[in-house]
Design a protein around this motif. Structure first.
Motif, short mmCIF file in Angstrom:
data_model
loop_
_atom_site.label_atom_id
_atom_site.label_comp_id
_atom_site.label_asym_id
_atom_site.label_seq_id
_atom_site.Cartn_x
_atom_site.Cartn_y
_atom_site.Cartn_z
N ALA A 11 0.86 -1.19 0.00
CA ALA A 11 0.00 0.00 0.00
C ALA A 11 0.89 1.23 0.00
O ALA A 11 2.08 1.15 0.31
CB ALA A 11 -0.91 -0.03 1.23
N ASP A 12 0.31 2.37 -0.32
CA ASP A 12 1.09 3.60 -0.38
C ASP A 12 1.26 4.26 0.99
O ASP A 12 1.96 5.26 1.11
CB ASP A 12 0.48 4.59 -1.38
N ALA A 17 -5.25 -0.62 2.75
CA ALA A 17 -6.01 -1.87 2.67
C ALA A 17 -6.58 -2.11 1.28
O ALA A 17 -6.88 -1.18 0.54
CB ALA A 17 -7.15 -1.86 3.68
N LYS A 18 -6.75 -3.38 0.98
CA LYS A 18 -7.50 -3.82 -0.19
C LYS A 18 -8.78 -4.43 0.34
O LYS A 18 -8.76 -5.37 1.14
CB LYS A 18 -6.72 -4.87 -0.98
N HIS A 31 -4.54 -5.84 4.77
CA HIS A 31 -3.77 -4.65 5.13
C HIS A 31 -2.28 -4.91 4.97
O HIS A 31 -1.80 -6.00 5.25
CB HIS A 31 -4.01 -4.28 6.61
N TRP A 32 -1.57 -3.86 4.56
CA TRP A 32 -0.11 -3.85 4.56
C TRP A 32 0.32 -2.74 5.48
O TRP A 32 -0.30 -1.66 5.51
CB TRP A 32 0.44 -3.57 3.16
N THR A 33 1.36 -2.99 6.29
CA THR A 33 1.90 -1.92 7.13
C THR A 33 3.32 -2.23 7.56
O THR A 33 3.75 -3.38 7.54
CB THR A 33 1.02 -1.66 8.37
N ASP A 34 3.99 -1.18 7.95
CA ASP A 34 5.30 -1.31 8.59
C ASP A 34 5.36 -0.38 9.80
O ASP A 34 6.43 -0.11 10.32
CB ASP A 34 6.43 -1.01 7.59
N GLN A 35 4.19 0.10 10.23
CA GLN A 35 4.09 1.03 11.36
C GLN A 35 3.01 0.55 12.33
O GLN A 35 2.03 -0.06 11.91
CB GLN A 35 3.70 2.44 10.86
#
Length: 103
Positions: A11-12, A17-18, A31-35
């Motif tokens: 994700a940007d 999320a998709k 969901h994608w995250t690094d935070q």
């Protein structure tokens, strides 16, 4: 019909999320995250499934804080009223199933 390769999803922004499905008022999102997220209580129940990476999940019961490390395939179930926050270890991808409109 859709085929989703979760390990390829990015994700940007953190927690992007998709939307995968919305069925009878329940949403399923990748969901994608690094935070880390933020401490919150959902409007209903939540199912949180780690698909890729590791997540330290913090939660409170009667004001006391606990944590657990979630690995790929692990599931965290937040019942109604469970205050919690997810802290990813690097990049992660998670599947979240919850009431539509929940935070």
């Amino acid at each position: 019909m859709d085929i989703i390769r979760s390990k390829q999803f990015t994700a940007d922004k953190a927690w992007g999320a998709k939307n995968i499905a919305q069925m009878n008022g329940i949403t399923t999102r990748l969901h994608w995250t690094d935070q880390p997220y933020k401490w919150h209580i959902n409007d209903g129940e939540e199912v949180f499934v780690v698909l890729d990476g590791k997540v330290d999940m913090f939660y409170r019961i009667d004001g006391e804080e606990f944590s657990t490390r979630l690995d790929v395939g692990d599931i965290f179930y937040a019942s109604i009223g469970t205050e919690h926050v997810a802290h990813p270890i690097g990049e992660v991808r998670v599947l979240v199933v919850e009431s539509a409109g929940s935070i």
